[in-house]
Scaffold this motif. Structure first.
Motif, PDB file in Angstrom:
ATOM      1  N   GLN A 643       0.833  -1.202   0.000  1.00  9.29           N
ATOM      2  CA  GLN A 643       0.000   0.000   0.000  1.00  9.29           C
ATOM      3  C   GLN A 643       0.870   1.256   0.000  1.00  9.29           C
ATOM      4  O   GLN A 643       1.824   1.362   0.778  1.00  9.29           O
ATOM      5  CB  GLN A 643      -0.905   0.005   1.238  1.00  9.29           C
ATOM      6  N   CYS A 644       0.553   2.191  -0.876  1.00  7.57           N
ATOM      7  CA  CYS A 644       1.221   3.491  -1.009  1.00  7.57           C
ATOM      8  C   CYS A 644       2.597   3.416  -1.670  1.00  7.57           C
ATOM      9  O   CYS A 644       3.233   4.452  -1.895  1.00  7.57           O
ATOM     10  CB  CYS A 644       1.383   4.205   0.337  1.00  7.57           C
ATOM     11  N   ASP A 645       3.083   2.208  -1.997  1.00  7.59           N
ATOM     12  CA  ASP A 645       4.398   2.113  -2.647  1.00  7.59           C
ATOM     13  C   ASP A 645       4.401   2.736  -4.033  1.00  7.59           C
ATOM     14  O   ASP A 645       5.462   2.994  -4.605  1.00  7.59           O
ATOM     15  CB  ASP A 645       4.849   0.642  -2.750  1.00  7.59           C
ATOM     16  N   ASP A 646       3.229   2.977  -4.584  1.00  7.06           N
ATOM     17  CA  ASP A 646       3.171   3.605  -5.901  1.00  7.06           C
ATOM     18  C   ASP A 646       3.351   5.117  -5.829  1.00  7.06           C
ATOM     19  O   ASP A 646       3.506   5.781  -6.854  1.00  7.06           O
ATOM     20  CB  ASP A 646       1.844   3.279  -6.597  1.00  7.06           C
ATOM     21  N   ILE A 647       3.344   5.678  -4.619  1.00  6.32           N
ATOM     22  CA  ILE A 647       3.534   7.126  -4.469  1.00  6.32           C
ATOM     23  C   ILE A 647       4.968   7.495  -4.833  1.00  6.32           C
ATOM     24  O   ILE A 647       5.926   6.855  -4.392  1.00  6.32           O
ATOM     25  CB  ILE A 647       3.226   7.572  -3.024  1.00  6.32           C
ATOM     26  N   LYS A 648       5.111   8.527  -5.640  1.00  3.58           N
ATOM     27  CA  LYS A 648       6.441   9.021  -6.009  1.00  3.58           C
ATOM     28  C   LYS A 648       6.912   9.974  -4.914  1.00  3.58           C
ATOM     29  O   LYS A 648       6.553  11.148  -4.871  1.00  3.58           O
ATOM     30  CB  LYS A 648       6.384   9.736  -7.357  1.00  3.58           C
ATOM     31  N   LEU A 649       7.721   9.434  -4.016  1.00  2.00           N
ATOM     32  CA  LEU A 649       8.152  10.199  -2.862  1.00  2.00           C
ATOM     33  C   LEU A 649       8.935  11.450  -3.247  1.00  2.00           C
ATOM     34  O   LEU A 649       8.863  12.479  -2.571  1.00  2.00           O
ATOM     35  CB  LEU A 649       9.016   9.313  -1.944  1.00  2.00           C
ATOM     36  N   ASP A 650       9.661  11.361  -4.364  1.00  2.00           N
ATOM     37  CA  ASP A 650      10.467  12.511  -4.783  1.00  2.00           C
ATOM     38  C   ASP A 650       9.606  13.699  -5.213  1.00  2.00           C
ATOM     39  O   ASP A 650      10.084  14.838  -5.264  1.00  2.00           O
ATOM     40  CB  ASP A 650      11.415  12.116  -5.914  1.00  2.00           C
ATOM     41  N   LEU A 651       8.320  13.441  -5.533  1.00  7.95           N
ATOM     42  CA  LEU A 651       7.440  14.537  -5.921  1.00  7.95           C
ATOM     43  C   LEU A 651       6.856  15.272  -4.719  1.00  7.95           C
ATOM     44  O   LEU A 651       6.299  16.359  -4.863  1.00  7.95           O
ATOM     45  CB  LEU A 651       6.294  14.011  -6.797  1.00  7.95           C
ATOM     46  N   LEU A 652       6.922  14.657  -3.533  1.00  6.88           N
ATOM     47  CA  LEU A 652       6.367  15.279  -2.334  1.00  6.88           C
ATOM     48  C   LEU A 652       7.410  16.196  -1.706  1.00  6.88           C
ATOM     49  O   LEU A 652       8.506  15.759  -1.358  1.00  6.88           O
ATOM     50  CB  LEU A 652       5.944  14.215  -1.321  1.00  6.88           C
ATOM     51  N   SER A 653       7.076  17.458  -1.560  1.00  3.52           N
ATOM     52  CA  SER A 653       7.983  18.398  -0.915  1.00  3.52           C
ATOM     53  C   SER A 653       7.928  18.208   0.593  1.00  3.52           C
ATOM     54  O   SER A 653       6.996  17.589   1.132  1.00  3.52           O
ATOM     55  CB  SER A 653       7.592  19.829  -1.273  1.00  3.52           C
ATOM     56  N   ALA A 654       8.910  18.751   1.273  1.00  2.00           N
ATOM     57  CA  ALA A 654       8.950  18.654   2.737  1.00  2.00           C
ATOM     58  C   ALA A 654       7.725  19.312   3.356  1.00  2.00           C
ATOM     59  O   ALA A 654       7.174  18.823   4.353  1.00  2.00           O
ATOM     60  CB  ALA A 654      10.236  19.305   3.254  1.00  2.00           C
ATOM     61  N   LYS A 655       7.259  20.393   2.737  1.00  2.00           N
ATOM     62  CA  LYS A 655       6.084  21.085   3.246  1.00  2.00           C
ATOM     63  C   LYS A 655       4.838  20.229   3.110  1.00  2.00           C
ATOM     64  O   LYS A 655       3.978  20.200   4.009  1.00  2.00           O
ATOM     65  CB  LYS A 655       5.906  22.402   2.488  1.00  2.00           C
ATOM     66  N   GLU A 656       4.719  19.516   1.996  1.00  2.00           N
ATOM     67  CA  GLU A 656       3.552  18.652   1.790  1.00  2.00           C
ATOM     68  C   GLU A 656       3.552  17.495   2.779  1.00  2.00           C
ATOM     69  O   GLU A 656       2.508  17.107   3.303  1.00  2.00           O
ATOM     70  CB  GLU A 656       3.541  18.133   0.355  1.00  2.00           C
ATOM     71  N   ILE A 657       4.718  16.932   3.031  1.00  2.00           N
ATOM     72  CA  ILE A 657       4.819  15.837   4.006  1.00  2.00           C
ATOM     73  C   ILE A 657       4.446  16.339   5.389  1.00  2.00           C
ATOM     74  O   ILE A 657       3.716  15.681   6.143  1.00  2.00           O
ATOM     75  CB  ILE A 657       6.235  15.240   3.993  1.00  2.00           C
ATOM     76  N   GLN A 658       4.945  17.523   5.735  1.00  2.52           N
ATOM     77  CA  GLN A 658       4.620  18.119   7.031  1.00  2.52           C
ATOM     78  C   GLN A 658       3.130  18.387   7.151  1.00  2.52           C
ATOM     79  O   GLN A 658       2.539  18.209   8.216  1.00  2.52           O
ATOM     80  CB  GLN A 658       5.409  19.412   7.202  1.00  2.52           C
TER      81      GLN A 658
END
Length: 1534
Positions: A643-658
């Motif tokens: 689950q969620c392994d298809d998410i492109k982590l490099d596209l998520l900025s630090a602000k979005e993760i926060q």
């Protein structure tokens, strides 16, 4: 060249002599381009026109006619003095123009003599005309602000259109010789003239303009149907497109053909024909009008090779009224383009003009040479434009954004280039390709996704369902809705493709309804994008779709068009410009980009990679779960191992993760992404509370300690609101997802659906089904009955599959809020976990550490994770109080925002899960509508106070796309309500809320809002829902009664009753509230009001009975009779119930009646006889006999008591027939459960037998029979028939279940012999005839060769009575027999017979009606239909197969056989296939049909969930039940 000059000079002199008023000076000074047609050259028509319609040319003609000097005429014309202006001019105005007194006197006197009063004194009718026209024209001026582009010069594109009232650029003169100059003529008057006059006017204007362009060597276009700036109508813009009617285009073409020969010299005619192109008729479109108008355009193209060395004088044509024919001017005129006009070359300049011919030729050649050079066209960055349009320029496509696709026929070679659609969140598709399901886009899409197939008509909602009901009916949020907008070529039903005109006439209205429903009631603005994918040439219906979306969405902001073919786009855009400008369309369109490039570009920007979702398998490996298979199990939210392994982590900025982490700690539900980011070390761990380990321990015991031997285990998590219970439950699923198959149940779906999906989920892609991995199902906010029913159904399903796994097959983990979780845990400690606000020492340390880590984050604000802070403080009452006290400092108690906070707090305090939609909040604060989501959120937040921003959280509904607002926590909401209310009682806050009309009338999300308001006032607390008590009224009403007084509660309920449209259930609550507080007279009034609003509602009638029961002190007899009367009223009401099946009235009447009989039998006035029988009582009840002792004291009771035996008998008969409809063998897995339930619910046959014995003890005595009839009467025969089991439908049918067929055959033959030998002559009563025919059918099933059987055709003839008489009093069994006998027979019904179809359809409809009386909208799982017979492969009576025969083909014990029936495994048995016949049919929007004798027959599916959604061709087994014809094992026909 010299000869031409001499000729021109001579002609000018001669023309001057013969026409002194038209000297060369006058000819030059008069601007010919100002004349829209030839008649306006003389303007004689001013004499016949009203003054208000005069333009400046009419005024000029009038001034000339009264002898005003030319210089003043010219000045007035230049000042644009029109008729209305002429009326208003005075002496001062004329003096300001330099006019002398003599001339002024003439003008003023003429105006007075001509009866031209000032505007203020104008006649009323003229003022009305003028004002009306002014308003109309002003409206046109306001609308005419959209610039239009020109038709490309020299083209004849039939797809190019103009939009009425848009504006072309101003008229132009010579630019660069190649760029055409433009001249406009409204031609409004001339277009209505007869053919000779019209042709003269048209040819004159074209030849004048054409010769002028040819002489100066410039390209040009003259436009007819466009407003000229010199026409004097200030109500129109210069260049405004109005169009002209064209009845016959040949008139215009012929006008040029024949006049070119007359107007040009013979040597110039060929060149003129080459340079002056034929007319082009450009359609003028206007939205919502059928009027057809055109702009007639003529292009002039003087190529150098054609006009070199030439000049072109012309003799212009005009229509001569005296001779009634077209004539040409006597002398030729040489025209030129001067600025934006076509003017004659002045006499003194003609020589110079002619001498400059060579120079103009050279310039033309140079211009043509330059224009022929190939310029490199700068290509657009379409890739970037595409991404900006689809995702506002983000790095990835927004996964929360939905898409509505509008498309047409997709070629096969394009099917490989639309993979991006498979990965987008497509909500619905408007497909105009009738072959899409065979060879088009849908064939590709359904390989990857499950879809619901619809037609436009399916969105009409003709049944007037509520938004929520209609949404569920269509299955909008289950699968992508595929709407075939122009029928389906492969569909067997009536929905066929049609041509464009038929579509507009028959289907366009449904298109509007569908789009309005989706845009106004389903998807919030800003949450979706409409994507027009033009894959083939566009037709008008697709443009209509654009215009509807454009209107509903208030513009193009969320509409995007993609077209690989420029031709397809241009046709679409030219038609669509009636709603939207071409420039705006181009801004929102991607044109010319290859579909394969679009596919790759979009896929590259998806937020997730193409990563197959995986499930664990019993062999400790993994299997792939395709999207299509996952969507088929739509009642489950499946948690995969990756689950969620298809998410492109490099596209998520630090602000979005926060932001993901912050929103969770602010109070929103935890998401799988929270756990995934924590596992990836991209954010901190989610705190694991001690209860999480307790749940893991119970799971371990269930799986490995062998303590739970049931196939379905159950564990429960009870949690205080806000203590993290749902987080713990999901945390458990996340940690165990690689060892078990895990899913979250969407409990809005029926238990049967969830059960089927859960079984499929467990068995998916497993080789050894018996040893499949256990499935862990999380059921949040569960209802006890729902969870128990799900458990029982899953156990039945496992039993039917003979699974003998050592581990449970399913584990149900229920997670539910409770205010007393520890108490519930103590009641069942082995399988229950309690989660409270109280933290252990270890948990306190974890929360403290977590808080410190959060404080270290950039831009961290403690107040925005207040829920987490409160949780770390264990929601101590003092801390919550202090927090709210600090929070409310400086708050404006009078502001609308504060009122909104009070209302949300009130709902959140008393209604679990309540919210107010963001749209409602915006309306309440007066913010208006926004079409762009980000702008809406930004504006809403900016309009909140600091306090509101702190406590409001925005959530998104799981089942819809509605954004809503809640307060961060239930306890915080309660404290806010307490502190903000101050001295204001809660009843007053509720009263204020009820007066907020904006909230109650706001359309979007209204149903949810009204539901919460209703729950606030009438929804009671129940322990089964996790509440502390079982309350008599809603918690809010009980609070008002306790803290304030009952009068306030009554007052607020009365106000709610009025505000919610005089709701009957509010009146019922008022009745209950009144009698609870011993206000019986008012209670009676409100019960009467409730009854008047819903006279057939059994629950309201029961309330009425309770009023009387509590009010009056009756004797036992009076109470019983009153109760029986209420129960009979409830019986009648139950027949018209809509949402429930309340049979309590029948059972209640029998029970009370039997108790009354027992009571009466104990009275001394009714002593027993020597045989112990109650003969005295029986005689009193069934005859006119009344004992003297009670004759007067009992008074009116006698009549009611003497009807007692018949009332009880009717109720018993109804119950008996009811048992013929439904299965009654409910499972009893736990003994204690059976003891707690009423007998009539779990074993109605046993209850019926017991109550019948009590009844029979009084009314079947020998003395009664002797008194009423002799031994040879019909009664005795009927009693004998009863003795053998033929007295009712239920007993006859039960004979088929006897283990010994021979015994049943003997009984049936005996029963038949007791009837007359010729039943047709005997004229049997209806019920006797029903029993007689049913005995034959039953006997034929058990003994097909019996000599007692009548021929099949004879039975048909006997049953005709039930059709011919058409009485509504026939019971369902009569229509049941007709359906059995008149279903098409392969041997007897080889020829189509409409009469037989009528009988069959009538029977089916009658059964449907009678069944609806019992069931209405009650869920099928409440009462399972019982099918007595099936359609077999034989003929006549031989085609009727009784159910017990199928039972004998099923191997295994009784319980297992029943489960195979329940779950459809019986249809997989080969022996069953050899006995039964499959029927071919089709579905229409979830309804099953089959072909009868002639027409179509409605078939009821056994399970509605088994019907393929949309419209499909199907096959099935046909069953016969009392509810109608039933379809079993429905399969899509391949």
């Amino acid at each position: 060249m010299l000869s031409l000059y001499i000729a021109l000079a001579v002609s000018t002199v001669w023309y001057t002599i013969t026409n002194p008023l038209h000297s060369p000076a006058r000819l030059v000074s008069r601007n010919y381009s100002r004349f829209p047609d030839w008649e306006t050259y003389t303007y004689n028509d001013y004499k016949t026109l009203p003054l208000v319609e005069w333009n400046e040319h009419h005024v000029r003609a009038w001034l000339e006619s009264i002898g005003i000097k030319e210089e003043y005429v010219k000045k007035l014309c230049e000042e644009e003095v029109t008729g209305p202006a002429l009326r208003k001019i005075d002496e001062s105005f004329l003096k300001s123009m330099g006019m002398r007194k003599g001339q002024i006197h003439i003008v003023i006197m003429k105006i007075r003599k001509s009866n031209m009063p000032p505007a203020g004194n104008a006649p009323p009718e003229e003022r009305e005309y003028e004002n009306g026209k002014s308003c109309l024209m002003n409206k046109k001026r306001v609308e005419a602000i959209t610039l239009s582009r020109f038709r490309p010069f020299g083209t004849r594109d039939i797809n190019f259109k103009y939009v009425k009232n848009t504006v072309l650029s101003p008229e132009t003169g010579v630019i660069d010789l190649i760029t055409p100059c433009h001249e406009y003529k409204s031609f409004a008057i001339a277009a209505e003239l007869d053919q000779p006059r019209l042709q003269a006017k048209f040819a004159s204007e074209v030849i004048r303009f054409g010769s002028a362009c040819m002489n100066v060597r410039s390209n040009g276009t003259i436009h007819f149907g466009v407003k000229d700036r010199f026409e004097g109508d200030k109500d129109y813009e210069h260049g405004q497109i109005i169009g002209v009617p064209v009845s016959n285009p040949d008139i215009y073409v012929d006008a040029l053909d024949k006049n070119i020969a007359k107007c040009f010299k013979t040597s110039d005619q060929e060149a003129a024909r080459i340079c002056i192109h034929p007319p082009v008729f450009v359609e003028v479109i206007e939205k919502d009008t059928q009027e057809q108008r055109f702009v007639v355009e003529v292009d002039i193209e003087p190529s150098s090779s054609t006009v070199k060395g030439k000049n072109f004088p012309v003799w212009l044509p005009r229509f001569n009224e005296n001779s009634n024919k077209t004539i040409c001017e006597k002398y030729p005129v040489l025209y030129q383009r001067f600025k934006a006009n076509s003017e004659p070359v002045k006499n003194e300049e003609q020589m110079e003009f002619i001498q400059g011919t060579h120079e103009r030729d050279v310039r033309r050649e140079v211009a043509e040479s330059s224009s022929n050079e190939d310029f490199l066209e700068t290509s657009q960055d379409l890739g970037r434009k595409l991404l900006v349009l689809l995702n506002d320029g983000k790095n990835y496509i927004d996964e929360y954004l939905s898409y509505i696709l509008v498309t047409n026929r997709c070629r096969k070679d394009n099917l490989n280039s639309i993979n991006f659609l498979m990965r987008m969140n497509v909500f619905c598709v408007f497909d105009f390709d009738e072959d899409s399901n065979v060879s088009g886009l849908h064939t590709k899409y359904k390989e990857h996704h499950a879809t619901n197939l619809h037609f436009l008509q399916n969105y009409a909602n003709e049944s007037k369902l509520s938004t929520t009901e209609f949404q569920k009916h269509l299955g909008l949020f289950n699968h992508t809705s595929w709407i075939f907008c122009n029928g389906r070529s492969d569909y067997l039903g009536d929905e066929k493709p049609c041509d464009e005109n038929t579509w507009i006439r028959t289907k366009k209205k449904y298109l509007k309804k569908a789009i309005s429903f989706i845009c106004d009631e389903i998807l919030p603005k800003g949450s979706f994008v409409v994507l027009f994918l033009l894959l083939s040439p566009v037709e008008k219906p697709m443009v209509d779709t654009f215009q509807e979306f454009y209107t509903e969405m208030n513009g193009m902001d969320d509409i995007v068009c993609i077209a690989e073919s420029k031709e397809n786009y241009e046709k679409w855009a030219n038609l669509a410009q009636a709603s939207c400008s071409i420039e705006t369309l181009e801004q929102r369109s991607i044109v010319g980009m290859k579909l394969s490039h679009i596919d790759a570009t979009i896929q590259n920007k998806m937020p997730s990679a193409i990563c197959p979702r995986c499930l664990p398998v019993s062999t400790r490996g993994e299997c792939v779960l395709p999207t299509l298979e996952e969507e088929k199990m739509f009642s489950l939210e499946i948690l995969c191992t990756n689950q969620c392994d298809d998410i492109k982590l490099d596209l998520l900025s630090a602000k979005e993760i926060q932001e993901v982490e912050r929103t969770f700690y602010q109070g929103r539900k935890v998401s799988w992404k929270n756990f995934w980011l924590a596992d990836k070390r991209s954010c901190s761990e989610v705190i694991e509370r001690d209860a999480c380990r307790e749940v893991h321990k119970i799971l371990h015991d269930i799986l490995y300690e062998n303590r739970f031997r049931c196939s379905v285990a159950k564990l429960k998590i009870f949690h205080q609101p806000g203590s993290g219970g749902s987080t713990i439950a999901r945390q458990v699923l996340w940690k165990i997802r690689k060892d078990l198959r895990c899913a979250v149940v969407k409990s809005t779906y029926p238990v049967a659906t969830v059960c089927q999906h859960a079984v499929n989920f467990r068995e998916y892609d497993e080789n050894d089904v018996k040893n499949s991995l256990p499935v862990l199902l999380l059921v949040e906010d569960f209802d006890e009955d729902y969870l128990d029913e799900l458990k029982n159904d899953l156990m039945d399903a496992v039993a039917a599959r003979r699974g003998h796994s050592s581990k449970p097959c399913f584990i149900l983990m229920g997670c539910k809020r409770s205010n007393v979780p520890k108490k519930l845990c103590k009641a069942s400690p082995l399988d229950t976990v309690a989660v409270t606000h109280k933290l252990s020492d270890q948990e306190k340390h974890l929360f403290k550490t977590k808080l410190e880590n959060l404080e270290k984050q950039k831009d961290f604000k403690l107040e925005f994770i207040i829920t987490f802070v409160l949780m770390s403080k264990e929601f101590e009452e003092t801390y919550v109080t202090e927090f709210v006290e600090h929070w409310k400092e400086g708050i404006d108690l009078s502001s609308p925002v504060t009122s909104l906070m009070k209302y949300v707090a009130l709902l959140n305090s008393y209604v679990h899960g309540s919210y107010i939609s963001l749209s409602h909040c915006e309306a309440f604060l007066g913010l208006g509508a926004y079409t762009e989501k980000r702008a809406r959120e930004y504006d809403f937040i900016n309009n909140l106070s600091e306090q509101a921003r702190l406590i409001f959280i925005e959530l998104r509904e799981n089942n819809t796309y509605i954004s809503c607002v809640q307060i961060i926590h239930h306890l915080v909401a309660k404290e806010i309500l307490h502190q903000l209310s101050g001295n204001q009682p809660l009843s007053q806050i509720a009263m204020n809320l009820l007066q907020e009309k904006v909230l109650f009338h706001h359309r979007f999300g209204r149903e949810e809002f009204i539901k919460f308001i209703r729950n606030l006032f009438i929804r009671r607390d129940k322990k089964s829902r996790g509440d502390n008590t079982d309350s008599l009224f809603s918690p809010f009403i009980e609070h008002v009664c306790k803290v304030e007084n009952c009068e306030k509660a009554i007052e607020v309920l009365k106000t709610a009753y009025e505000c919610l449209g005089k709701d009957a259930f509010f009146a019922q609550q008022l009745a209950r509230l009144h009698y609870t507080h011993e206000k019986f007279e008012d209670a009676e009034d409100w019960a009467g009001i409730a009854k008047s609003l819903l006279p057939n509602d059994s629950f309201i009638l029961d309330t009425e009975g309770q009023v009387y029961r509590k009010w009056f002190s009756f004797t036992m007899i009076e109470i019983a009779l009153k109760a029986m009367k209420c129960f009979r009223a409830a019986q009648q009401a139950a027949k018209s119930e809509i949402d429930n099946m309340n049979n309590a009235g029948y059972f209640g009447e029998v029970e009370v009646g039997c108790r009354l009989l027992k009571f009466l039998s104990t009275l001394e006035v009714f002593p027993r006889n020597a045989q112990g029988e109650h003969s005295e009582l029986v005689e009193y009840l069934v005859t006119d006999y009344i004992p003297e002792e009670i004759k007067k004291p009992w008074g009116k009771l006698h009549t009611r008591l003497k009807g007692l035996h018949q009332n009880i008998y009717n109720a018993l008969e109804w119950i008996s027939e009811d048992l013929s409809y439904f299965q009654t063998d409910k499972s009893q897995n736990i003994e204690s459960e059976a003891e707690d339930k009423e007998e009539q619910v779990y074993n109605p046959r046993k209850w019926l037998k017991r109550q019948s014995e009590v009844y029979a003890k009084f009314f079947t005595s020998d003395s009664l029979v002797v008194k009423k009839a002799g031994p040879e009467t019909q009664l005795v025969k009927r009693m004998n028939i009863y003795k053998y089991g033929g007295g009712s439908v239920s007993t006859i049918l039960s004979l088929m279940s006897d283990l010994k067929d021979e015994r049943s055959v003997n009984k049936l033959e005996k029963i038949i012999s007791l009837y007359p030998e010729d039943p047709q002559r005997a004229n049997l009563e209806d019920i006797d005839l029903i029993h007689y025919i049913l005995c034959h059918i039953t006997l034929a099933c058990l003994s097909p060769g019996s000599s007692k059987l009548l021929p099949f055709q004879t039975l048909r003839e006997l049953s005709n009575r039930f059709f011919k008489l058409r009485r509504t009093t026939f019971p369902a069994s009569a229509h049941f027999l007709l359906s059995l006998l008149y279903w098409p027979d392969d041997a007897l019904d080889r020829e189509s017979n409409p009469n037989k179809d009528d009988i069959l359809i009538s029977a089916v409809q009658s059964m449907k009606h009678l069944y609806a009386v019992k069931m209405k909208n009650v869920a099928p799982r409440k009462k399972r239909i019982y099918t007595h017979f099936f359609l077999g492969k034989g003929n006549g009576l031989g085609k009727i197969v009784h159910r017990p025969k199928i039972d004998k083909l099923i191997k295994g014990p009784l319980h297992e056989r029943r489960m195979k029936w329940l779950h459809g495994d019986v249809w997989k048995i080969g022996e069953v296939h050899s006995v039964l016949k499959r029927v071919t049919g089709w579905t229409e929007n979830g309804t099953v049909f089959a072909r009868g004798h002639v027409g179509r027959i409605h078939i009821l599916p056994l399970h509605f969930d088994s019907v393929p959604p949309g419209n499909e061709n199907v096959t099935f087994y046909l069953g016969f039940s009392f509810s109608g014809l039933v379809a079993y094992d429905i399969q899509v026909k391949k």
